[in-house]
Design an enzyme around this catalytic site. Structure first.
Site, PDB file in Angstrom:
ATOM      1  N   PRO A   1      55.533  54.107  46.167  1.00  0.00           N
ATOM      2  CA  PRO A   1      55.745  53.530  44.744  1.00  0.00           C
ATOM      3  C   PRO A   1      56.418  52.162  44.671  1.00  0.00           C
ATOM      4  CG  PRO A   1      57.347  55.286  44.942  1.00  0.00           C
ATOM      5  CD  PRO A   1      56.629  55.374  46.317  1.00  0.00           C
ATOM      6  N   CYS A   2      56.969  51.771  45.818  1.00  0.00           N
ATOM      7  CA  CYS A   2      58.126  50.624  45.596  1.00  0.00           C
ATOM      8  C   CYS A   2      57.481  49.485  44.894  1.00  0.00           C
ATOM      9  CB  CYS A   2      58.572  50.329  47.093  1.00  0.00           C
ATOM     10  SG  CYS A   2      57.236  49.426  48.146  1.00  0.00           S
ATOM     11  N   ARG A   3      56.351  49.004  44.870  1.00  0.00           N
ATOM     12  CA  ARG A   3      55.634  47.874  44.090  1.00  0.00           C
ATOM     13  C   ARG A   3      54.991  48.154  42.934  1.00  0.00           C
ATOM     14  NH1 ARG A   3      55.549  43.252  47.334  1.00  0.00           N
ATOM     15  NH2 ARG A   3      56.997  43.265  48.759  1.00  0.00           N
TER      16      ARG A   3
END
Length: 251
Positions: free
Chosen positions: A192-194
């Protein structure tokens, strides 16, 4: 509160609204509570007919070097112990960008015919809330009808060639094999980092136009198709007003 922020209460509110729509559309989503805990997650199982590409994962015209393609997001401290697994790049780009690639595939020389075998897969999708990133996270696993679990390489090979070509050109995210945080079982995960980055313009536009939007539903419509989880268009025509980005209280 920023329109891009999603706390756990609003996550549950969005899930509740999605479940109501899913029941009306007979789309198969359910809420799974964790025994002995207040935590839970959305769950859906589905059959997929896919072509498992027999070519090597990175053997596509126009792809970069292996070192470039295996770029992945730096893990948060609470995830570093789990991130010892393999990873392959996935970029949850917006729907318009993907559609543009699909329409331009002939000009780009992307072949839509795969060299592989057709299989029917049993897929299980889970949507959880990440406290570290304050976003939803999609976990999934897939197996053949005989019960054999797919490897990471096979999962990547089942991605449609046109999606795969786009993702390899812009390796902004990864599919990783990790331990499910609530079940303790191995699952694939879309990192989910972006998420906040690609959700920000969607939510900001909705806020500026004073129109309702369900964060979880909008997010799922972007990331789901990458792993074969399509969101019916009928969801958008039944959007409940309480799903607005300004909503913080469940019904």
């Amino acid at each position: 509160m920023s329109c891009c922020a999603l706390d756990e209460q609003r996550f549950r509110c969005c899930c509740h609204l999605l479940l109501q729509q899913s029941e009306q559309l007979n789309d198969g989503w359910s809420w799974e509570a964790v025994q002995g805990s207040e935590e839970g997650y959305l769950k859906k199982t589905a059959l997929r007919s896919v072509v498992i590409d027999s070519r090597p994962v990175w053997d596509l015209e126009g792809s970069g070097s292996e070192s470039e393609l295996h770029t992945s997001c730096q893990s948060r401290p609470d995830e570093q112990e789990l991130n010892k697994e393999q990873s392959v790049p996935v970029d949850p780009v917006d729907a318009d960008s993907i559609k543009g690639d699909l329409e331009d595939d002939e000009d780009d020389g992307v072949c839509s015919v795969s060299e592989g075998s057709s299989q029917v897969l049993q897929c299980e999708y889970h949507i959880l809330y990440s406290c570290s990133y304050s976003t939803p996270v999609l976990y999934f696993r897939a197996s053949t009808l005989e019960g054999r679990s797919l490897s990471l390489e096979e999962v990547w090979s089942s991605v449609h060639p046109n999606f795969r070509f786009r993702l390899q050109k812009s390796p902004l995210n990864t599919i990783t094999l990790q331990e499910h945080p609530l079940l303790g079982q191995p699952f694939f995960m879309l990192h989910p980092c972006r998420t906040e980055e690609f959700m920000r313009p969607v939510l900001q536009a909705a806020e500026d136009q004073h129109r309702p939007v369900n964060y979880v539903l909008s997010w799922l419509s972007v990331v789901g198709p990458v792993v074969g989880l399509d969101v019916p268009l009928k969801y958008s025509t039944q959007l409940h007003p309480a799903a607005s980005v300004s909503s913080t209280e469940p019904d």
